[in-house]
Write a protein that holds these residues in place. Structure first.
Motif, PDB file in Angstrom:
ATOM      1  N   SER A 145      36.648  83.001 145.338  1.00 47.04           N
ATOM      2  CA  SER A 145      36.659  81.863 146.229  1.00 47.04           C
ATOM      3  C   SER A 145      37.305  81.911 147.561  1.00 47.04           C
ATOM      4  CB  SER A 145      38.153  80.814 145.479  1.00 47.04           C
ATOM      5  OG  SER A 145      39.371  81.618 145.658  1.00 47.04           O
ATOM      6  N   GLN A 146      37.458  83.162 148.153  1.00 46.08           N
ATOM      7  CA  GLN A 146      37.737  82.913 149.390  1.00 46.08           C
ATOM      8  C   GLN A 146      36.650  82.612 150.496  1.00 46.08           C
ATOM      9  OE1 GLN A 146      40.592  83.751 150.982  1.00 46.08           O
ATOM     10  NE2 GLN A 146      41.884  84.426 149.458  1.00 46.08           N
ATOM     11  N   GLY A 147      36.934  81.671 151.232  1.00 42.93           N
ATOM     12  CA  GLY A 147      35.915  80.950 152.137  1.00 42.93           C
ATOM     13  C   GLY A 147      35.101  79.914 151.568  1.00 42.93           C
ATOM     14  N   SER A 148      35.499  79.465 150.240  1.00 44.18           N
ATOM     15  CA  SER A 148      34.474  78.492 149.615  1.00 44.18           C
ATOM     16  C   SER A 148      35.091  77.177 150.002  1.00 44.18           C
ATOM     17  CB  SER A 148      34.710  78.497 148.141  1.00 44.18           C
ATOM     18  OG  SER A 148      35.876  78.301 147.661  1.00 44.18           O
ATOM     19  N   VAL A 163      30.013  78.134 148.230  1.00 42.44           N
ATOM     20  CA  VAL A 163      30.180  77.232 147.440  1.00 42.44           C
ATOM     21  C   VAL A 163      30.580  77.559 146.151  1.00 42.44           C
ATOM     22  CG1 VAL A 163      29.298  75.018 146.212  1.00 42.44           C
ATOM     23  CG2 VAL A 163      28.812  75.618 148.996  1.00 42.44           C
ATOM     24  N   ILE A 164      31.381  77.100 145.442  1.00 39.89           N
ATOM     25  CA  ILE A 164      31.752  77.560 143.964  1.00 39.89           C
ATOM     26  C   ILE A 164      30.725  76.682 143.407  1.00 39.89           C
ATOM     27  CG2 ILE A 164      33.211  77.453 142.058  1.00 39.89           C
ATOM     28  CD1 ILE A 164      35.532  78.022 144.044  1.00 39.89           C
ATOM     29  N   ALA A 165      29.778  77.548 142.332  1.00 47.24           N
ATOM     30  CA  ALA A 165      28.910  76.772 141.658  1.00 47.24           C
ATOM     31  C   ALA A 165      29.466  75.931 140.189  1.00 47.24           C
ATOM     32  CB  ALA A 165      27.802  77.854 141.000  1.00 47.24           C
ATOM     33  N   HIS A 222      42.523  59.348 158.313  1.00 50.43           N
ATOM     34  CA  HIS A 222      41.860  60.689 158.688  1.00 50.43           C
ATOM     35  C   HIS A 222      41.282  61.597 157.663  1.00 50.43           C
ATOM     36  CE1 HIS A 222      41.257  63.709 162.013  1.00 50.43           C
ATOM     37  NE2 HIS A 222      41.221  64.461 161.025  1.00 50.43           N
ATOM     38  N   LEU A 223      39.895  61.909 157.771  1.00 47.76           N
ATOM     39  CA  LEU A 223      39.752  62.869 156.889  1.00 47.76           C
ATOM     40  C   LEU A 223      39.013  64.198 157.390  1.00 47.76           C
ATOM     41  CD1 LEU A 223      37.178  60.181 155.090  1.00 47.76           C
ATOM     42  CD2 LEU A 223      39.098  61.451 154.260  1.00 47.76           C
ATOM     43  N   ILE A 224      39.205  65.105 156.712  1.00 51.50           N
ATOM     44  CA  ILE A 224      38.736  66.539 157.105  1.00 51.50           C
ATOM     45  C   ILE A 224      37.855  67.009 156.061  1.00 51.50           C
ATOM     46  CG2 ILE A 224      39.341  69.142 157.195  1.00 51.50           C
ATOM     47  CD1 ILE A 224      42.405  67.993 157.599  1.00 51.50           C
ATOM     48  N   LEU A 225      36.464  67.178 156.658  1.00 53.04           N
ATOM     49  CA  LEU A 225      35.401  67.451 155.838  1.00 53.04           C
ATOM     50  C   LEU A 225      35.219  68.981 155.737  1.00 53.04           C
ATOM     51  CD1 LEU A 225      32.734  64.657 156.939  1.00 53.04           C
ATOM     52  CD2 LEU A 225      34.750  64.562 155.302  1.00 53.04           C
ATOM     53  N   VAL A 226      35.098  69.680 154.698  1.00 57.21           N
ATOM     54  CA  VAL A 226      35.215  71.279 154.560  1.00 57.21           C
ATOM     55  C   VAL A 226      33.905  71.495 153.922  1.00 57.21           C
ATOM     56  CG1 VAL A 226      36.215  73.327 153.490  1.00 57.21           C
ATOM     57  CG2 VAL A 226      37.602  71.100 153.908  1.00 57.21           C
ATOM     58  N   GLY A 227      33.126  72.278 155.017  1.00 58.04           N
ATOM     59  CA  GLY A 227      31.807  72.366 154.644  1.00 58.04           C
ATOM     60  C   GLY A 227      31.114  73.003 155.921  1.00 58.04           C
ATOM     61  N   PRO A 228      29.846  73.508 155.753  1.00 52.84           N
ATOM     62  CA  PRO A 228      29.118  73.969 157.082  1.00 52.84           C
ATOM     63  C   PRO A 228      28.655  73.073 157.763  1.00 52.84           C
ATOM     64  CG  PRO A 228      28.113  74.864 155.034  1.00 52.84           C
ATOM     65  CD  PRO A 228      29.068  73.822 154.491  1.00 52.84           C
TER      66      PRO A 228
END
Length: 344
Positions: free
Chosen positions: A82-85, A68-70, A39-45
């Motif tokens: 980093s909060q919310g990244s 996103v952290i550049a 099972h994968l959890i994709l983190v992003g918009p």
């Protein structure tokens, strides 16, 4: 590879790397097809992830992130903001036991700092190290660390890396008494930095370590050692140099296949087939994914330039780390193995 565990859950930092969702999402779908218990959890918009998914998908969850952290952001600044990244949220999923591992192709310094902050290092480990298992010409494998997490290392850190590398070799490569070496500019005892020579003295005196001395850079892929230890600056430069040369070597015959002569094309195809058969296992795409060894949880760092095949390999590295329960085994072994010495 068949089913490894009854259930596997891995968090992917979808927005990381040079290509973000365009690489991570296809690699995730490939992994789901390959591992029916994954099972994968994709983190992003979700707005960027959903268009890349099939209409009907299973064993996949999207967790929203807002930033996103550049890659070029200083680690200290990245951690503060980093909060919310996507990187931080993926690591928090591991911290909260919602995932067993995290895979990211993002900023190495930020990943190291956030991992230490959220997941903590194993007792007795000063700083985690990036480690990979590299193939050798003789079909053996070599555990190499540090590959970029710590640019400068004192002797105690090098000793800790050696101990962790030996444990990983025993656990993942089934080597009973792994040979351990330090990467140096020569094989003589007088060669190298003070930290390297001090680490060598400690390792020589440790009866739990099969220390064989120094290895030079031209011996990395020879299989002369099972564990190769160096600082992160040297390790990162060395790894990228080796990978670049291997890619040039494996693709060299492609020039012949592009020539107009039919004979040259036939010879080129034949050489490509032969080289792939004998040296294809050295292809960097097959072993992408370095584990941050020394953490209490599993974090895998992928190359920022990874393609789908490479990122899929990084996901497989996470699966193997879960299978072998690497953090717990290292913690158990280190509790009695670490020597008592002062930092240099």
């Amino acid at each position: 590879m068949g089913d490894i565990l009854d259930s596997l859950t891995i968090a992917l930092d979808v927005m990381s790397g040079d290509f973000g969702p365009r690489v991570v999402v296809p690699a995730a779908l490939q992994a789901l097809n390959h591992y029916p218990n994954l099972h994968l959890i994709l983190v992003g918009p979700s707005a960027e992830i959903t268009p890349l998914l099939p209409k009907h998908y299973q064993r996949l969850t999207i967790v929203e992130s807002s930033s996103v952290i550049a890659n070029d952001m200083k680690p200290s600044l990245a951690i503060r903001h980093s909060q919310g990244s996507s990187m931080r949220i993926a690591l928090e999923l591991v911290k909260n036991n919602q995932a067993q591992a995290c895979v990211s192709a993002g900023n190495t310094g930020a990943l190291m700092g956030l991992s230490k902050l959220l997941l903590h290092a194993i007792d007795g480990i000063e700083r985690p190290a990036l480690v990979a298992i590299l193939p050798a010409l003789n079909q053996r494998n070599t555990v190499v660390l540090d590959l970029g997490a710590n640019a400068e290392c004192n002797s105690d850190m090098l000793v800790q890396f050696a101990l962790m590398g030996a444990i990983l070799a025993r656990t993942s490569l089934n080597i009973d008494n792994p040979r351990v070496a330090l990467l140096n500019i020569g094989e003589e005892d007088i060669k190298g930095l003070d930290s390297i020579r001090a680490a060598a003295s400690i390792l020589k005196a440790d009866k739990n370590i099969n220390f064989i001395g120094y290895l030079e850079g031209n011996e990395i892929l020879t299989g002369k050692t099972d564990v190769l230890v160096c600082d992160g600056f040297v390790g990162n430069v060395t790894l990228k140099t080796v990978e670049g040369l291997i890619k040039i070597f494996l693709s060299s015959t492609q020039l012949m296949t592009k020539r107009h002569s039919l004979l040259m094309k036939l010879v080129g195809h034949w050489l490509q087939k032969k080289m792939t058969k004998h040296f294809g296992h050295l292809d960097p795409n097959h072993y992408n994914g370095a584990c941050l060894l020394g953490l209490q949880s599993i974090v895998i760092k992928s190359h920022g330039s990874a393609n789908q095949k490479s990122f899929f390999a990084a996901i497989e590295q996470a699966i193997l780390a879960i299978k072998h329960n690497i953090p717990e085994r290292i913690a158990t072994s280190l509790s009695s193995a670490l020597p008592k010495s002062e930092n240099n």
